[in-house]
Design a protein around this motif. Sequence first.
Motif, PDB file in Angstrom:
ATOM      1  N   ASP A  64      35.701  36.562  47.512  1.00  0.00           N
ATOM      2  CA  ASP A  64      34.745  37.592  47.885  1.00  0.00           C
ATOM      3  C   ASP A  64      34.853  38.737  46.880  1.00  0.00           C
ATOM      4  O   ASP A  64      35.850  39.461  46.848  1.00  0.00           O
ATOM      5  N   ARG A  65      33.854  38.906  46.051  1.00  0.00           N
ATOM      6  CA  ARG A  65      33.907  39.918  44.990  1.00  0.00           C
ATOM      7  C   ARG A  65      33.744  41.340  45.504  1.00  0.00           C
ATOM      8  O   ARG A  65      34.048  42.300  44.814  1.00  0.00           O
ATOM      9  N   SER A  66      33.279  41.515  46.717  1.00  0.00           N
ATOM     10  CA  SER A  66      33.104  42.874  47.241  1.00  0.00           C
ATOM     11  C   SER A  66      34.451  43.552  47.520  1.00  0.00           C
ATOM     12  O   SER A  66      34.528  44.766  47.571  1.00  0.00           O
ATOM     13  N   GLN A  67      35.507  42.772  47.702  1.00  0.00           N
ATOM     14  CA  GLN A  67      36.830  43.338  47.978  1.00  0.00           C
ATOM     15  C   GLN A  67      37.710  43.403  46.735  1.00  0.00           C
ATOM     16  O   GLN A  67      38.832  43.867  46.806  1.00  0.00           O
ATOM     17  N   ALA A  68      37.189  42.976  45.595  1.00  0.00           N
ATOM     18  CA  ALA A  68      37.972  42.972  44.362  1.00  0.00           C
ATOM     19  C   ALA A  68      38.129  44.396  43.826  1.00  0.00           C
ATOM     20  O   ALA A  68      37.232  45.225  43.953  1.00  0.00           O
ATOM     21  N   LYS A  69      39.293  44.702  43.240  1.00  0.00           N
ATOM     22  CA  LYS A  69      39.569  46.007  42.648  1.00  0.00           C
ATOM     23  C   LYS A  69      39.703  45.838  41.141  1.00  0.00           C
ATOM     24  O   LYS A  69      40.271  44.862  40.670  1.00  0.00           O
TER      25      LYS A  69
ATOM     26  N   SER B 295      45.498  50.352  39.640  1.00  0.00           N
ATOM     27  CA  SER B 295      44.081  50.615  39.896  1.00  0.00           C
ATOM     28  C   SER B 295      43.744  52.016  39.402  1.00  0.00           C
ATOM     29  O   SER B 295      44.619  52.866  39.225  1.00  0.00           O
TER      30      SER B 295
END
Length: 62
Positions: free
Chosen positions: A10-15, A46
């Motif tokens: 899921d790319r929406s949760q990637a940092k 990050s």
Amino acid sequence: MRHTDVGKLDRSQAKHVWDVAEYCKRSGIHKAEERRLIKVLGKYASAHELQMNIVRPQTRTR
């Protein structure tokens, strides 16, 4: 180590993770501060971790 299928992530949760030395170079941060950040955070961090741990010299006096 477990194999992960990159297509299923899921790319929406990637940092976005920065190389601390590269971030410091791009941001114009002094070498001494860069060494301190690497000690505190490690080689990768990050953007939020970097921003919260940077100690900038006070430029304004009252």
